[in-house]
Write an enzyme that holds these catalytic residues in place. Structure first.
Site, mmCIF file in Angstrom:
data_model
loop_
_atom_site.group_PDB
_atom_site.id
_atom_site.type_symbol
_atom_site.label_atom_id
_atom_site.label_comp_id
_atom_site.label_asym_id
_atom_site.label_seq_id
_atom_site.Cartn_x
_atom_site.Cartn_y
_atom_site.Cartn_z
ATOM 1 N N GLU A 33 5.437 21.819 73.660
ATOM 2 C CA GLU A 33 5.264 21.079 74.120
ATOM 3 C C GLU A 33 6.152 20.746 75.187
ATOM 4 O O GLU A 33 7.153 20.365 75.184
ATOM 5 C CB GLU A 33 4.421 19.879 73.668
ATOM 6 C CG GLU A 33 4.536 18.639 74.592
ATOM 7 C CD GLU A 33 4.162 17.450 73.928
ATOM 8 O OE1 GLU A 33 4.636 16.904 72.974
ATOM 9 O OE2 GLU A 33 3.809 16.339 74.677
ATOM 10 N N ARG A 257 10.822 23.008 59.099
ATOM 11 C CA ARG A 257 11.231 22.845 59.419
ATOM 12 C C ARG A 257 13.010 23.261 59.614
ATOM 13 O O ARG A 257 13.612 23.543 58.533
ATOM 14 C CB ARG A 257 11.045 21.974 60.848
ATOM 15 C CG ARG A 257 11.848 20.040 59.583
ATOM 16 C CD ARG A 257 11.649 19.386 61.181
ATOM 17 N NE ARG A 257 10.092 19.493 61.339
ATOM 18 C CZ ARG A 257 10.334 19.632 63.520
ATOM 19 N NH1 ARG A 257 10.931 19.451 63.928
ATOM 20 N NH2 ARG A 257 8.586 19.560 64.055
ATOM 21 N N LYS A 267 13.632 16.485 70.163
ATOM 22 C CA LYS A 267 13.495 16.453 71.811
ATOM 23 C C LYS A 267 13.704 15.171 72.528
ATOM 24 O O LYS A 267 14.618 15.140 73.443
ATOM 25 C CB LYS A 267 12.753 16.909 72.288
ATOM 26 C CG LYS A 267 12.340 18.854 72.469
ATOM 27 C CD LYS A 267 11.861 19.107 72.689
ATOM 28 C CE LYS A 267 9.735 19.532 72.196
ATOM 29 N NZ LYS A 267 9.297 19.630 72.717
HETATM 30 P P1 ATP Z 1 10.847 17.903 68.389
HETATM 31 O O1 ATP Z 1 10.777 17.351 67.347
HETATM 32 O O2 ATP Z 1 11.963 18.690 68.420
HETATM 33 O O3 ATP Z 1 10.612 16.774 69.163
HETATM 34 P P2 ATP Z 1 8.242 19.404 68.183
HETATM 35 O O4 ATP Z 1 7.226 19.453 67.759
HETATM 36 O O5 ATP Z 1 7.750 17.827 68.858
HETATM 37 O O6 ATP Z 1 9.740 19.548 68.622
HETATM 38 P P3 ATP Z 1 7.063 21.573 69.753
HETATM 39 O O7 ATP Z 1 7.377 21.908 71.362
HETATM 40 O O8 ATP Z 1 5.634 20.811 69.534
HETATM 41 O O9 ATP Z 1 8.601 20.449 69.569
HETATM 42 O O10 ATP Z 1 7.750 22.291 69.046
HETATM 43 C C1 ATP Z 1 6.821 23.773 69.631
HETATM 44 C C2 ATP Z 1 7.122 24.645 68.314
HETATM 45 O O11 ATP Z 1 8.397 24.680 67.858
HETATM 46 C C3 ATP Z 1 6.039 24.319 67.159
HETATM 47 O O12 ATP Z 1 5.538 24.825 66.446
HETATM 48 C C4 ATP Z 1 7.410 23.352 66.132
HETATM 49 O O13 ATP Z 1 6.745 23.330 64.737
HETATM 50 C C5 ATP Z 1 8.354 24.464 66.319
HETATM 51 N N1 ATP Z 1 9.604 23.580 65.949
HETATM 52 C C6 ATP Z 1 10.300 22.074 66.531
HETATM 53 N N2 ATP Z 1 10.974 21.876 65.861
HETATM 54 C C7 ATP Z 1 10.931 22.725 65.109
HETATM 55 C C8 ATP Z 1 12.489 23.006 64.098
HETATM 56 N N3 ATP Z 1 13.203 22.087 63.883
HETATM 57 N N4 ATP Z 1 11.838 24.308 62.970
HETATM 58 C C9 ATP Z 1 11.577 25.149 63.118
HETATM 59 N N5 ATP Z 1 10.151 24.796 64.165
HETATM 60 C C10 ATP Z 1 10.076 23.641 65.015
HETATM 61 MG MG MG Z 2 5.873 18.580 68.856
#
Ligand code: ATP
Ligand code: MG
Length: 553
Positions: A33, A257, A267
């Site tokens: 995102e 994760r 984030k």
């Molecule tokens: P955050 O929780 O840090 O804001 P998010 O999941 O909202 O992260 P996205 O931009 O939606 O961030 O994530 C893009 C991809 O990265 C998704 O497939 C998500 O599952 C993966 N991802 C995000 N954080 C992690 C993590 N800590 N470990 C592994 N994969 C991750």
């Molecule tokens: Mg997300």
């Protein structure tokens, strides 16, 4: 690449799918995102998705999951693309969920026509109350039995902007008694009169994550849609939409994760650190973002190696940040140019060395790399050594410099401390030493054996540089689990700036791409804050794991 590859259950799944002929080749995607910078957790997901398609043949799409207009920005899109390329991966197609808005809208209409979706006038509070609880089934919305015609008209009017934000939503009509709460008539669309970074003001209805993600996967023929564990409860709904629409059956798989000790990863929290000026920006070298790790001196190889080592698990865990540091140390040891820099100078005068003379001594750039060259290091009568390398009243096992004691200066001569010079207050101002002319490195005929070797810099040619030393940004091992606001656990000493350290002159040629080992001091890299007048270096990591040593004590 790494010989210490961790387990990865998804490799087995993909290998099996190809063996049984379920797929001829695979398609994965990385779906960020664009609402922040990528962090090391994203790197794990990137390595996993791109790694699988590289290993098994196939490709990976980069799909921006941009269905929430209010938090997204093109600045983030650029940084994300930059970071993925820097990590060493190439996507097949650059795609945006927002490109599918019309298709998604049309599919919502299909579901309305099938009697599987309805427009609901309930408020968000009412909808929440209707949902029930995990142990108590929900209740039907009073708007649940609207006719197909009325739903079609209202949904169209929602799209045309007739209603205010929150006035109406579109919901899937599934089962308010379903044991999976996500199946209790989940929202598909909400009204948001907001400008979108790509579609502008074309839309005022936006699909919810659950109605956008799986359908986007299906449009792209994604075979293995890999996400983190919190999406397990969404899986039923993911398949329900795909089945009702009869579209490409992408399959969802979940992995744990990455959580790192002494680190926050969300984030939302990272944005708070940036906006609250707890750090200098998304790329402050103490941040866990890819841009910060790059600025700090991490290499793509070391990050990929780390992601391989930790493997892919099905259960949440907390990975020791020391493992990330181990990976970068391991790589930098192979590629870093060796240089000498004195961080905390103590002057040494060689009383038997001719005044005004300078000799150039060769020093190998990298003993780990047979193809690397050497540089010339100036040596003269006045030098700097590290304060901590001298002790006036040294204990027996102190093999560095002390009154009457001998050490070798790296790439140079053996010296002996003859006299400690002090000011009126009794502070040591300089050491008077003698050097042994026959002891020159490479042609040592002195026959003297010394136990200690020190790094040093010739005073007249010393290049003043700024050095930034970093420690962990947080003091708590499991920050997410710590009490109170996460910002209360910030480490007040996470940044130490040494305004003037003395470097050997070869570092004048330093570049942002090159990595350096400052002998006995750690791995360093040039910071973009550097100017023609003042070079700034970041310490990437120390030579040894100081924390492991600390905790043993
Ligand atoms: P955050 O929780 O840090 O804001 P998010 O999941 O909202 O992260 P996205 O931009 O939606 O961030 O994530 C893009 C991809 O990265 C998704 O497939 C998500 O599952 C993966 N991802 C995000 N954080 C992690 C993590 N800590 N470990 C592994 N994969 C991750
Ligand atoms: Mg997300």
């Amino acid at each position: 690449m790494s010989d210490n590859k961790g387990p990865n259950f998804l490799e087995e799944i993909v290998a099996n799918d190809l063996k049984t002929g379920k797929y001829k080749s695979i398609v994965t995607r990385f779906p960020p995102e664009p609402n922040g910078y990528l962090h090391i957790g994203h790197a794990k997901s990137i390595c996993l998705n791109f790694g699988l398609s590289q290993e098994f043949g196939g490709y990976t799409n980069l799909r921006f999951d941009d269905t929430n207009p209010t938090t997204e920005d093109t600045e983030y899109v650029q940084s994300i693309k930059n970071d993925i390329r820097w990590l060493g991966f190439n996507w097949q197609h650059e795609l945006y969920a927002s490109d599918y808005f019309q298709q998604l809208y049309d599919w919502a209409v299909v579901l309305i026509r099938k009697g599987l979706a309805y427009v609901d006038d309930s408020t968000s509070e009412e909808i929440a109350a209707q949902k029930g609880t995990p142990t108590r089934s929900g209740t039907n919305s009073p708007f649940r039995d609207r006719s197909v015609e009325e739903n079609l008209r209202l949904f169209q009017e929602m799209k045309e902007g007739k209603y205010r934000d929150g006035e109406k939503v579109l919901r899937a009509k599934i089962d308010m008694a379903h044991q999976n709460m996500h199946m209790r008539d989940p929202l598909m669309y909400r009204i948001k009169h907001a400008h979108h970074h790509r579609t502008g003001d074309t839309w005022c209805v936006y699909p919810m994550y659950d109605f956008a993600h799986g359908q986007s996967d299906a449009i792209e023929n994604v075979t293995h849609s890999i996400c983190t564990l919190e999406f397990i409860p969404h899986r039923d709904l993911y398949y329900w939409f795909i089945e009702q629409l009869g579209i490409f059956p992408s399959q969802q798989y979940e992995f744990a994760r990455l959580n790192l000790s002494y680190t926050v990863m969300s984030k939302r929290k990272l944005l708070q650190l940036v906006n609250g000026r707890y750090v200098s920006g998304w790329d402050d070298p103490r941040m866990p973002t890819i841009s910060a790790l790059r600025r700090r001196g991490y290499t793509p190889e070391s990050i990929r190696d780390f992601c391989e080592r930790i493997g892919v698990a099905r259960r949440e865990n907390l990975i020791d940040v020391g493992l990330l540091e181990f990976s970068v140390r391991d790589h930098l040891n192979k590629v870093a140019q060796r240089r000498m820099v004195v961080l905390d100078p103590l002057k040494v005068v060689l009383t038997n060395y001719p005044e005004g003379e300078v000799e150039m001594l060769p020093g190998e750039d990298n003993p780990e790399d047979a193809n690397s060259g050497s540089r010339d290091i100036p040596f003269s009568r006045e030098l700097y050594i590290e304060q901590e390398d001298f002790m006036e009243n040294a204990p027996k096992k102190f093999f560095r410099l002390a009154p009457g004691q001998m050490v070798r200066l790296k790439h140079a001569y053996i010296i002996k401390c003859e006299e400690v010079v002090k000011d009126a207050q009794g502070n040591i101002t300089e050491l008077h030493c003698t050097y042994v002319p026959e002891s020159r490195s490479g042609s040592d005929t002195s026959g003297i054996n010394v136990k200690g070797t020190l790094h040093w810099v010739s005073a007249a040619q010393a290049l003043p540089i700024e050095v930034r030393l970093y420690d962990r940004l947080f003091m708590h091992e499991d920050v997410a689990d710590a009490e109170g606001d996460f910002k209360e656990h910030l480490n007040p000493d996470s940044l130490q700036v040494i305004e003037t350290a003395y470097a050997e002159p070869a570092l004048k040629e330093a570049t942002l791409e090159e990595r350096y080992q400052f002998l006995r001091k750690g791995y360093f890299t040039l910071d973009p804050d550097s100017t023609a007048d003042k070079l700034v270096f970041n310490r990437t990591v120390g030579l040894r794991d100081m924390w492991a040593k600390e905790s043993k004590k």
